[in-house]
Design an enzyme around this catalytic site. Structure first.
Site, mmCIF file in Angstrom:
data_model
loop_
_atom_site.group_PDB
_atom_site.id
_atom_site.type_symbol
_atom_site.label_atom_id
_atom_site.label_comp_id
_atom_site.label_asym_id
_atom_site.label_seq_id
_atom_site.Cartn_x
_atom_site.Cartn_y
_atom_site.Cartn_z
ATOM 1 N N GLU A 2 -36.766 26.415 -39.977
ATOM 2 C CA GLU A 2 -36.753 25.719 -41.263
ATOM 3 C C GLU A 2 -38.153 25.561 -41.835
ATOM 4 O O GLU A 2 -39.150 25.560 -41.115
ATOM 5 C CB GLU A 2 -36.084 24.346 -41.100
ATOM 6 C CG GLU A 2 -34.605 24.471 -40.725
ATOM 7 C CD GLU A 2 -33.958 23.171 -40.312
ATOM 8 O OE1 GLU A 2 -32.718 23.068 -40.448
ATOM 9 O OE2 GLU A 2 -34.666 22.251 -39.826
ATOM 10 N N HIS A 9 -30.952 18.859 -30.864
ATOM 11 C CA HIS A 9 -31.224 18.070 -32.068
ATOM 12 C C HIS A 9 -29.942 17.437 -32.608
ATOM 13 O O HIS A 9 -29.961 16.311 -33.114
ATOM 14 C CB HIS A 9 -31.864 18.988 -33.119
ATOM 15 C CG HIS A 9 -32.217 18.324 -34.403
ATOM 16 N ND1 HIS A 9 -32.865 17.120 -34.485
ATOM 17 C CD2 HIS A 9 -32.008 18.726 -35.700
ATOM 18 C CE1 HIS A 9 -33.049 16.797 -35.742
ATOM 19 N NE2 HIS A 9 -32.527 17.747 -36.506
ATOM 20 N N ASP A 15 -35.278 24.205 -34.863
ATOM 21 C CA ASP A 15 -34.328 23.220 -34.320
ATOM 22 C C ASP A 15 -33.738 23.765 -33.024
ATOM 23 O O ASP A 15 -33.312 24.920 -32.972
ATOM 24 C CB ASP A 15 -33.162 23.000 -35.286
ATOM 25 C CG ASP A 15 -33.522 22.113 -36.461
ATOM 26 O OD1 ASP A 15 -34.640 21.573 -36.485
ATOM 27 O OD2 ASP A 15 -32.670 21.976 -37.362
ATOM 28 N N HIS A 43 -40.640 24.602 -38.639
ATOM 29 C CA HIS A 43 -40.229 24.220 -37.293
ATOM 30 C C HIS A 43 -38.915 24.876 -36.894
ATOM 31 O O HIS A 43 -38.164 25.383 -37.733
ATOM 32 C CB HIS A 43 -40.093 22.696 -37.190
ATOM 33 C CG HIS A 43 -38.989 22.137 -38.038
ATOM 34 N ND1 HIS A 43 -39.151 21.839 -39.370
ATOM 35 C CD2 HIS A 43 -37.689 21.834 -37.749
ATOM 36 C CE1 HIS A 43 -38.016 21.373 -39.862
ATOM 37 N NE2 HIS A 43 -37.104 21.364 -38.896
ATOM 38 N N TRP A 45 -39.471 14.206 -43.279
ATOM 39 C CA TRP A 45 -38.121 13.721 -43.534
ATOM 40 C C TRP A 45 -38.171 12.205 -43.735
ATOM 41 O O TRP A 45 -38.792 11.494 -42.943
ATOM 42 C CB TRP A 45 -37.215 14.067 -42.357
ATOM 43 C CG TRP A 45 -35.763 13.994 -42.706
ATOM 44 C CD1 TRP A 45 -35.013 12.863 -42.755
ATOM 45 C CD2 TRP A 45 -34.911 15.063 -43.086
ATOM 46 N NE1 TRP A 45 -33.717 13.168 -43.137
ATOM 47 C CE2 TRP A 45 -33.626 14.515 -43.345
ATOM 48 C CE3 TRP A 45 -35.083 16.448 -43.221
ATOM 49 C CZ2 TRP A 45 -32.538 15.283 -43.728
ATOM 50 C CZ3 TRP A 45 -34.002 17.221 -43.607
ATOM 51 C CH2 TRP A 45 -32.755 16.640 -43.861
ATOM 52 N N HIS A 80 -40.092 17.852 -36.017
ATOM 53 C CA HIS A 80 -39.475 18.557 -37.144
ATOM 54 C C HIS A 80 -40.379 18.540 -38.375
ATOM 55 O O HIS A 80 -39.912 18.681 -39.502
ATOM 56 C CB HIS A 80 -38.110 17.940 -37.460
ATOM 57 C CG HIS A 80 -37.139 18.073 -36.334
ATOM 58 N ND1 HIS A 80 -36.337 19.177 -36.160
ATOM 59 C CD2 HIS A 80 -36.887 17.258 -35.282
ATOM 60 C CE1 HIS A 80 -35.612 19.027 -35.067
ATOM 61 N NE2 HIS A 80 -35.928 17.868 -34.516
ATOM 62 N N HIS A 126 -25.242 23.402 -38.910
ATOM 63 C CA HIS A 126 -25.978 23.417 -37.641
ATOM 64 C C HIS A 126 -25.030 23.733 -36.477
ATOM 65 O O HIS A 126 -25.319 24.588 -35.631
ATOM 66 C CB HIS A 126 -26.635 22.056 -37.378
ATOM 67 C CG HIS A 126 -27.932 21.825 -38.084
ATOM 68 N ND1 HIS A 126 -28.003 21.428 -39.388
ATOM 69 C CD2 HIS A 126 -29.225 21.914 -37.646
ATOM 70 C CE1 HIS A 126 -29.276 21.269 -39.739
ATOM 71 N NE2 HIS A 126 -30.041 21.563 -38.697
#
Length: 214
Positions: free
Chosen positions: A176, A63, A59, A57, A23, A53, A164
């Site tokens: 994800e 998070h 979440d 992974h 990210w 992440h 989310h």
């Protein structure tokens, strides 16, 4: 690419390497041998630094919610069991109306193949929109885990993370960056266990699937 093992398990995880995309602004993955066998006299010892992440992974609600569950709090059985893979690649917006057209009877774990190619070394510029109305829809259907082949269930520039939050309120867990390009649609056994990280907001996983016996 996905890989089949001799036992017919299919690895749908992104391999972790120095070249894996992360990210933007987050901690990249790095591995090095910190002590060689020559130095220790017996073994090589490696170390890694990474975001939790990175790659494929899970979440945890912490998070995106300061009071949410952490990885260690999540029920293990959510991440082990039958799962269905469906192809939603024709859709740029994925909502309850779209998923109504699929047979999800008895499904507890759902994996979505989107129109984003599986390219672990490239962070996508855009991803399909998953509508927050999916939270209540999944709750009604009895789905407790959603897996996607993209880095997030919310738009990449989202700050409120409505999807989310919608999932967390309805008891839907999030997996994800699975790799599904070379996986046929259908029913599988899934194992995607997060690490037992006591205080973490997420965890890399080794996600594998095996076709259900017919």
């Amino acid at each position: 690419m996905t890989k089949k093992t001799s036992s017919s398990w299919i690895d749908i995880s992104q391999p972790l390497s120095h070249s894996i995309a992360h990210w933007p602004g987050d901690t990249p993955f790095a591995y090095e041998v910190s002590f060689t066998k020559e130095q220790t006299g017996s073994v090589n010892i490696g170390k890694m630094t990474t975001s939790v992440h990175i790659g494929t992974h899970v979440d945890a609600p912490f998070h995106f919610d300061d009071y949410g569950q952490k990885i260690i709090d999540l029920a293990i059985d959510v991440f082990i069991g039958p799962a269905r893979v469906i192809d939603v690649s024709p859709f740029s917006i994925i909502n309850s109306a779209v998923l109504q057209s699929f047979d999800l009877s008895g499904v507890q774990r759902l994996l979505l193949k989107t129109n984003v190619p599986n390219q672990p070394e490239r962070f996508p510029e855009s991803i399909p929109l998953l509508d927050p109305d999916l939270g209540p829809f999944f709750k009604e259907k009895g789905i407790v885990l959603l897996g996607v082949d993209v880095p997030s269930v919310d738009p990449l520039d989202s700050k409120d993370l409505k999807t989310h939050h919608s999932f967390a309120k309805k008891g839907v867990h999030i997996l994800e960056n699975v790799m599904l390009d070379h996986v046929e649609c259908g029913d599988y056994e899934l194992i995607a266990l997060p690490l037992p990280l006591k205080d973490a907001d997420g965890s890399p996983v080794r996600a594998v699937i095996k076709p259900m016996a017919t």
